[in-house]
Design a protein around this motif. Structure first.
Motif, PDB file in Angstrom:
ATOM      1  N   PRO A  24       1.128  -0.960  -0.491  1.00 57.58           N
ATOM      2  CA  PRO A  24      -0.126  -0.181  -0.322  1.00 57.58           C
ATOM      3  C   PRO A  24       0.997   1.150   0.186  1.00 57.58           C
ATOM      4  O   PRO A  24       2.143   1.260   0.270  1.00 57.58           O
ATOM      5  CB  PRO A  24      -0.764  -0.530   1.234  1.00 57.58           C
ATOM      6  N   PRO A  25       0.206   1.714  -0.476  1.00 60.14           N
ATOM      7  CA  PRO A  25      -0.673   2.537  -1.276  1.00 60.14           C
ATOM      8  C   PRO A  25      -0.424   2.230  -2.705  1.00 60.14           C
ATOM      9  O   PRO A  25       0.067   1.547  -3.354  1.00 60.14           O
ATOM     10  CB  PRO A  25      -1.042   4.847  -1.505  1.00 60.14           C
ATOM     11  N   ALA A  26      -2.034   1.700  -3.216  1.00 54.85           N
ATOM     12  CA  ALA A  26      -1.797   0.878  -4.469  1.00 54.85           C
ATOM     13  C   ALA A  26      -1.051   1.709  -5.293  1.00 54.85           C
ATOM     14  O   ALA A  26      -1.272   2.821  -6.028  1.00 54.85           O
ATOM     15  CB  ALA A  26      -3.490   0.976  -4.940  1.00 54.85           C
ATOM     16  N   THR A  27      -0.005   1.171  -6.571  1.00 50.15           N
ATOM     17  CA  THR A  27       0.297   1.338  -7.577  1.00 50.15           C
ATOM     18  C   THR A  27      -0.277   1.163  -9.385  1.00 50.15           C
ATOM     19  O   THR A  27       0.044   1.449  -9.998  1.00 50.15           O
ATOM     20  CB  THR A  27       1.734   1.246  -7.293  1.00 50.15           C
ATOM     21  N   GLY A  28      -1.727   0.605  -8.867  1.00 50.42           N
ATOM     22  CA  GLY A  28      -2.056   0.103 -10.088  1.00 50.42           C
ATOM     23  C   GLY A  28      -3.171  -0.364 -10.193  1.00 50.42           C
ATOM     24  O   GLY A  28      -3.680  -0.692  -9.280  1.00 50.42           O
ATOM     25  N   TRP A  29      -3.826  -1.124 -10.980  1.00 54.84           N
ATOM     26  CA  TRP A  29      -5.281  -1.507 -10.941  1.00 54.84           C
ATOM     27  C   TRP A  29      -4.901  -2.737 -12.217  1.00 54.84           C
ATOM     28  O   TRP A  29      -4.069  -3.308 -12.907  1.00 54.84           O
ATOM     29  CB  TRP A  29      -6.214  -0.774 -11.734  1.00 54.84           C
ATOM     30  N   GLN A  30      -5.998  -4.029 -11.765  1.00 56.24           N
ATOM     31  CA  GLN A  30      -6.035  -5.228 -12.244  1.00 56.24           C
ATOM     32  C   GLN A  30      -7.350  -6.090 -12.444  1.00 56.24           C
ATOM     33  O   GLN A  30      -7.836  -5.709 -11.638  1.00 56.24           O
ATOM     34  CB  GLN A  30      -4.533  -6.376 -12.000  1.00 56.24           C
ATOM     35  N   ALA A  31      -7.291  -6.656 -13.713  1.00 61.80           N
ATOM     36  CA  ALA A  31      -8.281  -6.841 -13.884  1.00 61.80           C
ATOM     37  C   ALA A  31      -8.050  -8.458 -14.925  1.00 61.80           C
ATOM     38  O   ALA A  31      -7.689  -8.342 -15.541  1.00 61.80           O
ATOM     39  CB  ALA A  31      -9.501  -6.454 -15.166  1.00 61.80           C
ATOM     40  N   THR A  32      -9.399  -9.421 -14.562  1.00 64.80           N
ATOM     41  CA  THR A  32      -9.060 -11.047 -15.001  1.00 64.80           C
ATOM     42  C   THR A  32     -10.406 -11.005 -15.380  1.00 64.80           C
ATOM     43  O   THR A  32     -11.282 -11.217 -14.436  1.00 64.80           O
ATOM     44  CB  THR A  32      -8.555 -12.149 -14.043  1.00 64.80           C
ATOM     45  N   SER A  33     -10.744 -11.773 -17.091  1.00 65.04           N
ATOM     46  CA  SER A  33     -11.337 -12.309 -16.799  1.00 65.04           C
ATOM     47  C   SER A  33     -11.731 -13.915 -17.543  1.00 65.04           C
ATOM     48  O   SER A  33     -11.006 -14.498 -16.738  1.00 65.04           O
ATOM     49  CB  SER A  33     -12.005 -12.059 -18.168  1.00 65.04           C
ATOM     50  N   ALA A  34     -12.982 -14.393 -17.113  1.00 61.24           N
ATOM     51  CA  ALA A  34     -13.010 -15.567 -17.041  1.00 61.24           C
ATOM     52  C   ALA A  34     -12.589 -16.668 -17.730  1.00 61.24           C
ATOM     53  O   ALA A  34     -12.322 -17.655 -17.762  1.00 61.24           O
ATOM     54  CB  ALA A  34     -14.842 -16.455 -16.720  1.00 61.24           C
ATOM     55  N   ASP A  35     -12.339 -16.294 -19.631  1.00 60.40           N
ATOM     56  CA  ASP A  35     -12.217 -16.722 -19.972  1.00 60.40           C
ATOM     57  C   ASP A  35     -10.466 -16.183 -20.818  1.00 60.40           C
ATOM     58  O   ASP A  35     -11.000 -14.558 -20.645  1.00 60.40           O
ATOM     59  CB  ASP A  35     -12.597 -16.888 -21.276  1.00 60.40           C
ATOM     60  N   ALA A  36      -9.897 -16.157 -21.509  1.00 58.99           N
ATOM     61  CA  ALA A  36      -8.852 -16.156 -22.562  1.00 58.99           C
ATOM     62  C   ALA A  36      -9.882 -15.249 -23.937  1.00 58.99           C
ATOM     63  O   ALA A  36     -10.780 -15.480 -23.943  1.00 58.99           O
ATOM     64  CB  ALA A  36      -8.113 -16.539 -23.463  1.00 58.99           C
ATOM     65  N   ARG A  37      -9.666 -13.196 -23.644  1.00 59.86           N
ATOM     66  CA  ARG A  37     -10.490 -12.582 -24.394  1.00 59.86           C
ATOM     67  C   ARG A  37      -9.574 -11.251 -24.615  1.00 59.86           C
ATOM     68  O   ARG A  37      -8.608 -10.711 -23.350  1.00 59.86           O
ATOM     69  CB  ARG A  37     -12.019 -12.499 -24.090  1.00 59.86           C
ATOM     70  N   THR A  38      -9.900 -10.603 -24.887  1.00 55.18           N
ATOM     71  CA  THR A  38      -9.584  -9.252 -24.520  1.00 55.18           C
ATOM     72  C   THR A  38      -9.707  -8.385 -24.136  1.00 55.18           C
ATOM     73  O   THR A  38     -11.529  -8.341 -24.044  1.00 55.18           O
ATOM     74  CB  THR A  38      -9.482  -8.162 -26.540  1.00 55.18           C
ATOM     75  N   ILE A  39      -8.748  -7.287 -22.808  1.00 53.47           N
ATOM     76  CA  ILE A  39      -9.588  -6.814 -22.295  1.00 53.47           C
ATOM     77  C   ILE A  39      -8.574  -6.053 -21.984  1.00 53.47           C
ATOM     78  O   ILE A  39      -7.594  -5.988 -21.866  1.00 53.47           O
ATOM     79  CB  ILE A  39      -9.620  -7.256 -20.613  1.00 53.47           C
ATOM     80  N   THR A  40      -9.134  -4.222 -21.735  1.00 54.58           N
ATOM     81  CA  THR A  40      -8.914  -3.438 -21.398  1.00 54.58           C
ATOM     82  C   THR A  40      -9.200  -2.749 -19.701  1.00 54.58           C
ATOM     83  O   THR A  40      -9.408  -2.411 -19.327  1.00 54.58           O
ATOM     84  CB  THR A  40      -9.364  -1.842 -22.688  1.00 54.58           C
ATOM     85  N   VAL A  41      -7.747  -2.807 -19.054  1.00 49.74           N
ATOM     86  CA  VAL A  41      -7.863  -2.948 -17.608  1.00 49.74           C
ATOM     87  C   VAL A  41      -6.984  -0.802 -17.481  1.00 49.74           C
ATOM     88  O   VAL A  41      -6.077  -0.528 -18.265  1.00 49.74           O
ATOM     89  CB  VAL A  41      -6.357  -3.051 -17.085  1.00 49.74           C
ATOM     90  N   TYR A  42      -7.983  -0.668 -17.105  1.00 51.34           N
ATOM     91  CA  TYR A  42      -7.381   1.422 -16.834  1.00 51.34           C
ATOM     92  C   TYR A  42      -7.523   1.767 -14.685  1.00 51.34           C
ATOM     93  O   TYR A  42      -8.028   0.921 -14.293  1.00 51.34           O
ATOM     94  CB  TYR A  42      -9.265   1.961 -16.898  1.00 51.34           C
ATOM     95  N   ALA A  43      -6.430   2.188 -14.622  1.00 52.67           N
ATOM     96  CA  ALA A  43      -6.402   2.524 -13.052  1.00 52.67           C
ATOM     97  C   ALA A  43      -6.222   4.472 -13.385  1.00 52.67           C
ATOM     98  O   ALA A  43      -5.987   5.414 -14.267  1.00 52.67           O
ATOM     99  CB  ALA A  43      -4.997   2.105 -12.669  1.00 52.67           C
ATOM    100  N   VAL A  44      -7.072   4.958 -12.093  1.00 57.56           N
ATOM    101  CA  VAL A  44      -7.114   6.372 -12.159  1.00 57.56           C
ATOM    102  C   VAL A  44      -6.222   6.665 -10.563  1.00 57.56           C
ATOM    103  O   VAL A  44      -6.150   5.925  -9.884  1.00 57.56           O
ATOM    104  CB  VAL A  44      -8.328   6.638 -11.626  1.00 57.56           C
TER     105      VAL A  44
END
Length: 106
Positions: free
Chosen positions: A83-103
């Motif tokens: 901490p404090p957080a230095t990024g954002w992660q996202a993972t989908s349930a299957d392989a696909r194109t994913i775009t992750v956003y961090a504020v």
């Protein structure tokens, strides 16, 4: 010989308003330019991605966007690092194109 002091009299009428005072000196400059956020995005075709904040900034929120079809529910969407957080992660349930956003903010 002097007599005793008399009773206090009634209050007088309100006086006229006084003239406006001179303008005060200008205050000191602020220490920064305010909290300015930066949005960072990372796209991956594997179904998982991490959007890191630039050096000196910290993640105050984030999210994701994914392609249609299949299971659209994310398995993970969370802050990482810190901490404090230095990024954002996202993972989908299957392989696909994913775009992750961090504020990210200072």
């Amino acid at each position: 010989m002097q007599g005793s002091q008399g009773f206090q009299g009634d209050p007088g009428a309100q006086g006229a308003q006084g003239a406006q005072g001179a303008q005060g000196a200008q205050g000191a400059a602020g220490s920064g330019s305010g909290a300015q956020g930066t949005v960072v995005s990372v796209t991956s075709a594997t179904g998982t991605a991490v959007a890191p904040c630039p050096a000196g900034r910290f993640a105050t929120g984030g999210g994701y966007q994914t392609t249609a079809g299949g299971n659209l529910e994310p398995v993970v969407t969370r802050p990482v690092g810190g901490p404090p957080a230095t990024g954002w992660q996202a993972t989908s349930a299957d392989a696909r194109t994913i775009t992750v956003y961090a504020v990210c903010t200072p």
